[in-house]
Design a protein around this motif. Structure first.
Motif, PDB file in Angstrom:
ATOM      1  N   LEU A 129       8.986   1.076  -2.939  1.00  0.00           N
ATOM      2  CA  LEU A 129       8.340   2.354  -3.230  1.00  0.00           C
ATOM      3  C   LEU A 129       7.122   2.158  -4.116  1.00  0.00           C
ATOM      4  O   LEU A 129       6.069   2.762  -3.888  1.00  0.00           O
ATOM      5  CB  LEU A 129       9.343   3.287  -3.902  1.00  0.00           C
ATOM      6  N   VAL A 130       7.264   1.305  -5.128  1.00  0.00           N
ATOM      7  CA  VAL A 130       6.130   1.028  -6.022  1.00  0.00           C
ATOM      8  C   VAL A 130       4.982   0.393  -5.241  1.00  0.00           C
ATOM      9  O   VAL A 130       3.806   0.774  -5.404  1.00  0.00           O
ATOM     10  CB  VAL A 130       6.565   0.122  -7.183  1.00  0.00           C
ATOM     11  N   GLY A 131       5.293  -0.580  -4.375  1.00  0.00           N
ATOM     12  CA  GLY A 131       4.255  -1.236  -3.600  1.00  0.00           C
ATOM     13  C   GLY A 131       3.554  -0.288  -2.647  1.00  0.00           C
ATOM     14  O   GLY A 131       2.319  -0.289  -2.534  1.00  0.00           O
ATOM     15  N   LEU A 133      -2.215  -5.741  -0.339  1.00  0.00           N
ATOM     16  CA  LEU A 133      -2.137  -5.228  -1.704  1.00  0.00           C
ATOM     17  C   LEU A 133      -0.704  -4.882  -2.105  1.00  0.00           C
ATOM     18  O   LEU A 133      -0.366  -4.927  -3.290  1.00  0.00           O
ATOM     19  CB  LEU A 133      -3.026  -3.989  -1.844  1.00  0.00           C
ATOM     20  N   ILE A 134       0.141  -4.550  -1.134  1.00  0.00           N
ATOM     21  CA  ILE A 134       1.526  -4.173  -1.442  1.00  0.00           C
ATOM     22  C   ILE A 134       2.265  -5.285  -2.185  1.00  0.00           C
ATOM     23  O   ILE A 134       2.937  -5.021  -3.193  1.00  0.00           O
ATOM     24  CB  ILE A 134       2.264  -3.761  -0.150  1.00  0.00           C
ATOM     25  N   GLY A 169       1.510   2.411  -4.723  1.00  0.00           N
ATOM     26  CA  GLY A 169       0.317   1.795  -5.287  1.00  0.00           C
ATOM     27  C   GLY A 169      -0.729   1.501  -4.233  1.00  0.00           C
ATOM     28  O   GLY A 169      -1.928   1.740  -4.438  1.00  0.00           O
ATOM     29  N   SER A 170      -0.283   1.017  -3.090  1.00  0.00           N
ATOM     30  CA  SER A 170      -1.216   0.745  -1.999  1.00  0.00           C
ATOM     31  C   SER A 170      -1.794   2.032  -1.432  1.00  0.00           C
ATOM     32  O   SER A 170      -2.971   2.088  -1.062  1.00  0.00           O
ATOM     33  CB  SER A 170      -0.499  -0.047  -0.899  1.00  0.00           C
ATOM     34  N   GLY A 171      -0.962   3.079  -1.360  1.00  0.00           N
ATOM     35  CA  GLY A 171      -1.462   4.364  -0.869  1.00  0.00           C
ATOM     36  C   GLY A 171      -2.524   4.955  -1.774  1.00  0.00           C
ATOM     37  O   GLY A 171      -3.535   5.502  -1.301  1.00  0.00           O
ATOM     38  N   VAL A 172      -2.308   4.858  -3.087  1.00  0.00           N
ATOM     39  CA  VAL A 172      -3.324   5.334  -4.032  1.00  0.00           C
ATOM     40  C   VAL A 172      -4.616   4.541  -3.861  1.00  0.00           C
ATOM     41  O   VAL A 172      -5.728   5.112  -3.884  1.00  0.00           O
ATOM     42  CB  VAL A 172      -2.801   5.220  -5.473  1.00  0.00           C
ATOM     43  N   ALA A 173      -4.494   3.232  -3.686  1.00  0.00           N
ATOM     44  CA  ALA A 173      -5.681   2.400  -3.498  1.00  0.00           C
ATOM     45  C   ALA A 173      -6.427   2.782  -2.228  1.00  0.00           C
ATOM     46  O   ALA A 173      -7.665   2.820  -2.210  1.00  0.00           O
ATOM     47  CB  ALA A 173      -5.278   0.923  -3.457  1.00  0.00           C
ATOM     48  N   ALA A 186      -6.678  -1.041   6.314  1.00  0.00           N
ATOM     49  CA  ALA A 186      -5.277  -1.303   6.632  1.00  0.00           C
ATOM     50  C   ALA A 186      -4.881  -2.727   6.268  1.00  0.00           C
ATOM     51  O   ALA A 186      -3.797  -2.960   5.719  1.00  0.00           O
ATOM     52  CB  ALA A 186      -5.025  -1.047   8.127  1.00  0.00           C
ATOM     53  N   VAL A 187      -5.758  -3.680   6.561  1.00  0.00           N
ATOM     54  CA  VAL A 187      -5.463  -5.074   6.230  1.00  0.00           C
ATOM     55  C   VAL A 187      -5.374  -5.260   4.722  1.00  0.00           C
ATOM     56  O   VAL A 187      -4.437  -5.875   4.194  1.00  0.00           O
ATOM     57  CB  VAL A 187      -6.540  -6.005   6.834  1.00  0.00           C
TER      58      VAL A 187
END
Length: 310
Positions: free
Chosen positions: A113-115, A236-237, A118-122, A230-231
């Motif tokens: 969930l954190v990954g 980043l996750i 965090g990736s979604g915010v980025a 996307a890549v």
């Protein structure tokens, strides 16, 4: 005569076939085919989906909750909470008698969930920020990117630890702290791609038709950034999971009774001297599996969407 008629018929058929429009190949379909030919990426994707499926189905198979203590294990010197299907502790217990199977499931859920958050915010913040800076350029671009450079110059780990200490250790503050620093790299990548895209013919054609800047950014530039975004988000996750695990390893992350893989690994490392190696093995196995699968999937997406391979 018959030969001439056959020749005329064949010529008409060939002309009709030539007149039919050639069906173009979809860019995403070609990328999907290249991704499926990448064995390492496909195996990693299957393993990752297996881990996600385990976090969904696993709780229904658990016989112990994350907070319930098995007092016979705690009170017995001989019984160290070994993994056992008879007692229902499939992964064994920790040093205080709590079921490691249930705690590993919850730790995996929180780390994923954190990954993902965090990736979604980025993706959202970094893409919009970088696209705006790259499109307008000039003083706006310089001002926006100097702000990114200033934030980058401050050690992000120091910022995150300071936020957790000042505002308290909680899920919300952990997500906010990770989100504040996760979009900086994405903004730089998107800004560089936007500088190239804004000079392309389709953007100039849209400008000639009178399209406004926000329409150009959201309808013409950002859709063409989906591949690289996307890549980068996939790669980043694992970084977000590593960051959260390190914070939890220091004792500043997820707090009891909740747990994460970083917390479980920290606890397992402390109990290895007592011969309870399973407390480290199971969480570490899930942690390594998640990291490597995301890295291989990200590499597969990068190769599939690489313009040089099209």
């Amino acid at each position: 005569m018959l030969a001439d008629e056959r020749i005329d018929t064949l010529a008409k058929r060939q002309a009709a076939e030539t007149a039919l429009p050639t069906k173009g190949r979809s860019l995403w379909l070609d990328a999907g085919r290249r991704f499926m030919r990448n064995r390492a990426a496909m195996v990693s994707l299957i393993m990752l989906l297996g881990v996600v499926l385990f976090t969904i189905i696993g709780p229904f198979l658990a016989r112990w909750s994350i907070e319930k203590i098995d007092w016979p294990v705690v009170g017995s010197v001989l019984a160290k909470g070994y993994p056992s299907f008879e007692t229902g502790h499939y992964f064994g217990t920790d040093e205080v008698g709590r079921d490691l199977y249930s705690r590993t499931i919850q730790g995996t859920q929180i780390s994923l969930l954190v990954g993902i958050i965090g990736s979604g915010v980025a993706m959202i913040v970094g893409t919009m920020y970088g696209a705006v800076a790259g499109y307008f350029g000039g003083h706006i671009d310089s001002l926006m990117m100097r702000f990114v450079d200033i934030i980058y110059s401050i050690p992000y780990m120091f910022i995150l630890i300071l936020l957790l200490i000042v505002f308290g250790r909680s899920f919300v503050m952990l997500f906010v702290g990770i989100g504040l620093i996760s979009w900086l790299g994405m903004a730089r990548v998107v800004r560089g791609q936007t500088l190239t895209l804004k000079n392309r013919e389709f953007v100039e054609a849209a400008i000639a038709t009178g399209a406004k800047p926000h329409v150009l950014i959201f309808r013409h530039i950002m859709p063409n950034l989906l591949g690289i975004v996307a890549v980068y988000a996939t790669l980043l996750i694992p970084e977000m999971i590593l960051l959260e695990s390190f914070i939890s390893f220091l004792g500043l992350g997820v707090q009891e009774p909740n747990t994460s893989l970083g917390t479980l690994i920290s606890e397992g490392a402390q109990t290895m001297q007592y011969g309870t190696i399973w407390q480290l093995v199971f969480p570490l196995a899930f942690f390594i599996t998640i990291l490597f699968t995301f890295f291989f999937v990200g590499d597969g997406l990068r190769d599939a969407l690489d313009p040089k391979d099209r």
